[in-house]
Scaffold this motif. Structure first.
Motif, PDB file in Angstrom:
ATOM      1  N   THR A 171       0.825  -1.212   0.000  1.00 40.35           N
ATOM      2  CA  THR A 171       0.000   0.000   0.000  1.00 40.35           C
ATOM      3  C   THR A 171       0.857   1.259   0.000  1.00 40.35           C
ATOM      4  O   THR A 171       0.546   2.233  -0.705  1.00 40.35           O
ATOM      5  CB  THR A 171      -0.966   0.014   1.190  1.00 40.35           C
ATOM      6  N   ASP A 172       1.951   1.258   0.749  1.00 38.79           N
ATOM      7  CA  ASP A 172       2.797   2.450   0.783  1.00 38.79           C
ATOM      8  C   ASP A 172       3.478   2.697  -0.561  1.00 38.79           C
ATOM      9  O   ASP A 172       3.595   3.850  -1.000  1.00 38.79           O
ATOM     10  CB  ASP A 172       3.852   2.331   1.882  1.00 38.79           C
ATOM     11  N   ARG A 173       3.920   1.637  -1.229  1.00 38.21           N
ATOM     12  CA  ARG A 173       4.565   1.840  -2.530  1.00 38.21           C
ATOM     13  C   ARG A 173       3.573   2.349  -3.565  1.00 38.21           C
ATOM     14  O   ARG A 173       3.909   3.219  -4.393  1.00 38.21           O
ATOM     15  CB  ARG A 173       5.185   0.524  -3.006  1.00 38.21           C
ATOM     16  N   LEU A 174       2.351   1.848  -3.551  1.00 40.60           N
ATOM     17  CA  LEU A 174       1.340   2.338  -4.491  1.00 40.60           C
ATOM     18  C   LEU A 174       0.955   3.781  -4.184  1.00 40.60           C
ATOM     19  O   LEU A 174       0.763   4.591  -5.091  1.00 40.60           O
ATOM     20  CB  LEU A 174       0.112   1.429  -4.450  1.00 40.60           C
ATOM     21  N   ARG A 175       0.861   4.114  -2.898  1.00 34.49           N
ATOM     22  CA  ARG A 175       0.554   5.499  -2.520  1.00 34.49           C
ATOM     23  C   ARG A 175       1.678   6.441  -2.951  1.00 34.49           C
ATOM     24  O   ARG A 175       1.429   7.562  -3.409  1.00 34.49           O
ATOM     25  CB  ARG A 175       0.335   5.591  -1.014  1.00 34.49           C
ATOM     26  N   GLU A 176       2.931   5.986  -2.828  1.00 34.39           N
ATOM     27  CA  GLU A 176       4.063   6.805  -3.261  1.00 34.39           C
ATOM     28  C   GLU A 176       4.016   7.063  -4.762  1.00 34.39           C
ATOM     29  O   GLU A 176       4.359   8.155  -5.231  1.00 34.39           O
ATOM     30  CB  GLU A 176       5.375   6.104  -2.904  1.00 34.39           C
ATOM     31  N   LEU A 177       3.571   6.061  -5.522  1.00 31.77           N
ATOM     32  CA  LEU A 177       3.452   6.229  -6.970  1.00 31.77           C
ATOM     33  C   LEU A 177       2.444   7.329  -7.303  1.00 31.77           C
ATOM     34  O   LEU A 177       2.692   8.188  -8.167  1.00 31.77           O
ATOM     35  CB  LEU A 177       3.037   4.909  -7.607  1.00 31.77           C
ATOM     36  N   VAL A 178       1.314   7.320  -6.618  1.00 33.53           N
ATOM     37  CA  VAL A 178       0.296   8.351  -6.850  1.00 33.53           C
ATOM     38  C   VAL A 178       0.844   9.730  -6.506  1.00 33.53           C
ATOM     39  O   VAL A 178       0.671  10.695  -7.269  1.00 33.53           O
ATOM     40  CB  VAL A 178      -0.972   8.054  -6.025  1.00 33.53           C
ATOM     41  N   GLN A 179       1.503   9.841  -5.365  1.00 35.42           N
ATOM     42  CA  GLN A 179       2.009  11.146  -4.949  1.00 35.42           C
ATOM     43  C   GLN A 179       3.148  11.621  -5.856  1.00 35.42           C
ATOM     44  O   GLN A 179       3.295  12.835  -6.084  1.00 35.42           O
ATOM     45  CB  GLN A 179       2.442  11.087  -3.488  1.00 35.42           C
ATOM     46  N   SER A 180       3.956  10.706  -6.371  1.00 34.59           N
ATOM     47  CA  SER A 180       4.984  11.089  -7.343  1.00 34.59           C
ATOM     48  C   SER A 180       4.341  11.684  -8.592  1.00 34.59           C
ATOM     49  O   SER A 180       4.844  12.663  -9.162  1.00 34.59           O
ATOM     50  CB  SER A 180       5.837   9.869  -7.722  1.00 34.59           C
ATOM     51  N   ALA A 181       3.234  11.078  -9.015  1.00 35.79           N
ATOM     52  CA  ALA A 181       2.527  11.599 -10.187  1.00 35.79           C
ATOM     53  C   ALA A 181       2.026  13.019  -9.950  1.00 35.79           C
ATOM     54  O   ALA A 181       2.054  13.859 -10.857  1.00 35.79           O
ATOM     55  CB  ALA A 181       1.362  10.679 -10.545  1.00 35.79           C
ATOM     56  N   HIS A 182       1.580  13.292  -8.739  1.00 31.15           N
ATOM     57  CA  HIS A 182       1.058  14.633  -8.444  1.00 31.15           C
ATOM     58  C   HIS A 182       2.163  15.683  -8.331  1.00 31.15           C
ATOM     59  O   HIS A 182       1.868  16.878  -8.316  1.00 31.15           O
ATOM     60  CB  HIS A 182       0.201  14.587  -7.172  1.00 31.15           C
ATOM     61  N   ARG A 183       3.412  15.242  -8.301  1.00 30.10           N
ATOM     62  CA  ARG A 183       4.539  16.178  -8.330  1.00 30.10           C
ATOM     63  C   ARG A 183       5.164  16.275  -9.722  1.00 30.10           C
ATOM     64  O   ARG A 183       6.107  17.036  -9.931  1.00 30.10           O
ATOM     65  CB  ARG A 183       5.611  15.742  -7.327  1.00 30.10           C
ATOM     66  N   SER A 184       4.634  15.512 -10.664  1.00 31.66           N
ATOM     67  CA  SER A 184       5.218  15.436 -12.000  1.00 31.66           C
ATOM     68  C   SER A 184       4.514  16.393 -12.967  1.00 31.66           C
ATOM     69  O   SER A 184       3.300  16.282 -13.173  1.00 31.66           O
ATOM     70  CB  SER A 184       5.089  14.003 -12.528  1.00 31.66           C
ATOM     71  N   PRO A 185       5.242  17.310 -13.595  1.00 30.14           N
ATOM     72  CA  PRO A 185       4.608  18.182 -14.597  1.00 30.14           C
ATOM     73  C   PRO A 185       3.971  17.401 -15.741  1.00 30.14           C
ATOM     74  O   PRO A 185       2.921  17.790 -16.259  1.00 30.14           O
ATOM     75  CB  PRO A 185       5.775  19.050 -15.086  1.00 30.14           C
ATOM     76  N   ALA A 186       4.590  16.280 -16.126  1.00 32.33           N
ATOM     77  CA  ALA A 186       4.038  15.491 -17.238  1.00 32.33           C
ATOM     78  C   ALA A 186       2.699  14.872 -16.875  1.00 32.33           C
ATOM     79  O   ALA A 186       1.815  14.727 -17.728  1.00 32.33           O
ATOM     80  CB  ALA A 186       5.025  14.395 -17.637  1.00 32.33           C
ATOM     81  N   ALA A 187       2.515  14.492 -15.599  1.00 37.69           N
ATOM     82  CA  ALA A 187       1.274  13.835 -15.178  1.00 37.69           C
ATOM     83  C   ALA A 187       0.201  14.838 -14.777  1.00 37.69           C
ATOM     84  O   ALA A 187      -0.982  14.481 -14.726  1.00 37.69           O
ATOM     85  CB  ALA A 187       1.546  12.888 -14.016  1.00 37.69           C
ATOM     86  N   THR A 188       0.577  16.068 -14.489  1.00 37.05           N
ATOM     87  CA  THR A 188      -0.397  17.066 -14.015  1.00 37.05           C
ATOM     88  C   THR A 188      -0.852  18.027 -15.108  1.00 37.05           C
ATOM     89  O   THR A 188      -1.620  18.948 -14.841  1.00 37.05           O
ATOM     90  CB  THR A 188       0.188  17.871 -12.847  1.00 37.05           C
ATOM     91  N   THR A 189      -0.386  17.820 -16.329  1.00 40.07           N
ATOM     92  CA  THR A 189      -0.843  18.624 -17.466  1.00 40.07           C
ATOM     93  C   THR A 189      -1.398  17.699 -18.543  1.00 40.07           C
ATOM     94  O   THR A 189      -0.992  16.532 -18.637  1.00 40.07           O
ATOM     95  CB  THR A 189       0.309  19.468 -18.053  1.00 40.07           C
ATOM     96  N   PRO A 190      -2.314  18.173 -19.364  1.00 39.81           N
ATOM     97  CA  PRO A 190      -2.905  17.310 -20.400  1.00 39.81           C
ATOM     98  C   PRO A 190      -1.849  16.794 -21.384  1.00 39.81           C
ATOM     99  O   PRO A 190      -0.949  17.535 -21.792  1.00 39.81           O
ATOM    100  CB  PRO A 190      -3.914  18.227 -21.087  1.00 39.81           C
ATOM    101  N   ASP A 191      -1.981  15.526 -21.768  1.00 33.78           N
ATOM    102  CA  ASP A 191      -1.071  14.963 -22.763  1.00 33.78           C
ATOM    103  C   ASP A 191      -1.616  15.226 -24.167  1.00 33.78           C
ATOM    104  O   ASP A 191      -2.560  16.005 -24.349  1.00 33.78           O
ATOM    105  CB  ASP A 191      -0.846  13.470 -22.511  1.00 33.78           C
TER     106      ASP A 191
END
Length: 244
Positions: A47-67
């Motif tokens: 659960t912690d590794r999956l949660r870290e993946l989500v939070q990494s995405a929320h810090r990523s410009p590529a994941a937080t802007t439309p593709d």
């Protein structure tokens, strides 16, 4: 073009559309399948590794802007932060999300009862000292296969708190215990509500109709929250989804 009878949204692009809870009738029932229970250290690591993946995405410009297809992979829902692992494309209508659940106790607020304009498949995963309360306005069915099913989740009923004064609706509840996995099949248009109690909770969700919904509901773009319909105006305080 779809006919009005096939759509569920009144305003297709509204991300906070609310329907009358007293007039609502579930067209079916959710089905929960207990999968397995894990040693606490394994459940925590997953659960912690999956949660870290989500939070990494929320810090990523590529994941937080439309593709290039207009899809933003990191999004925020009422129950928690989300990352779209797999996006739909022309030949494949389904997508897949990971959700890092908010802790109801920590935030002192619950998610609202809601429904979707398309069916969902959800895997709920908990770590130590964490439970997920699943609720619906229709009884929740539980899969049990002798010799295979490893545990039975607790269930209970209570009064749904988000109804007008003087009215009553029964809410049906199921609790995913700590260090456990449980799968949930959510038919199109069936009410449900998720609330995590504790810090280690993740949902892995597959939405097999995501692109179809966009056309069926006449949406102007791919917006996940526009495929949600709420049955309450506001998020209630934590008392409304408390676990004892």
């Amino acid at each position: 073009m779809p006919t009005p009878a096939t759509t569920m949204k009144v305003t297709p692009d509204d991300e906070n559309e609310v329907h009358d809870v007293l007039a609502f009738s579930d067209p079916g029932q959710c089905q929960v399948t207990p999968v397995l229970q894990l040693p606490p250290y394994i459940a925590l690591a997953i659960t912690d590794r999956l949660r870290e993946l989500v939070q990494s995405a929320h810090r990523s410009p590529a994941a937080t802007t439309p593709d290039g297809d207009g899809i933003t992979r990191a999004q925020t829902f009422e129950e928690g932060d989300v990352y779209m692992l797999a996006a739909p494309y022309d030949q494949y209508e389904a997508d897949r999300y990971l959700m890092d659940f908010y802790d109801v106790v920590d935030r002192d607020i619950c998610s609202r009862m809601h429904l979707h304009t398309g069916l969902r498949f959800v895997r709920m995963m908990t770590g130590p000292d964490t439970r997920i309360r699943v609720s619906s306005l229709a009884p929740i069915r539980i899969t049990h296969v002798d010799g295979v099913t490893t545990y039975t989740p607790d269930t209970f009923e209570d009064d749904h708190p988000d109804v007008p004064a003087g009215h009553h609706r029964t809410r049906y509840n199921l609790v995913v215990p700590p260090n456990s996995w449980a799968d949930m099949q959510v038919p199109r248009g069936v009410s449900h509500q998720f609330n995590a109690h504790g810090p280690h909770a993740v949902i892995d969700s597959v939405h097999p109709e995501e692109s179809i919904e966009t056309f069926r509901e006449r949406m102007t773009g791919f917006k996940m929250m526009a495929q949600t319909i709420f049955l309450a105006d506001e998020q209630p305080a934590a008392d409304s989804c408390r676990l004892y």
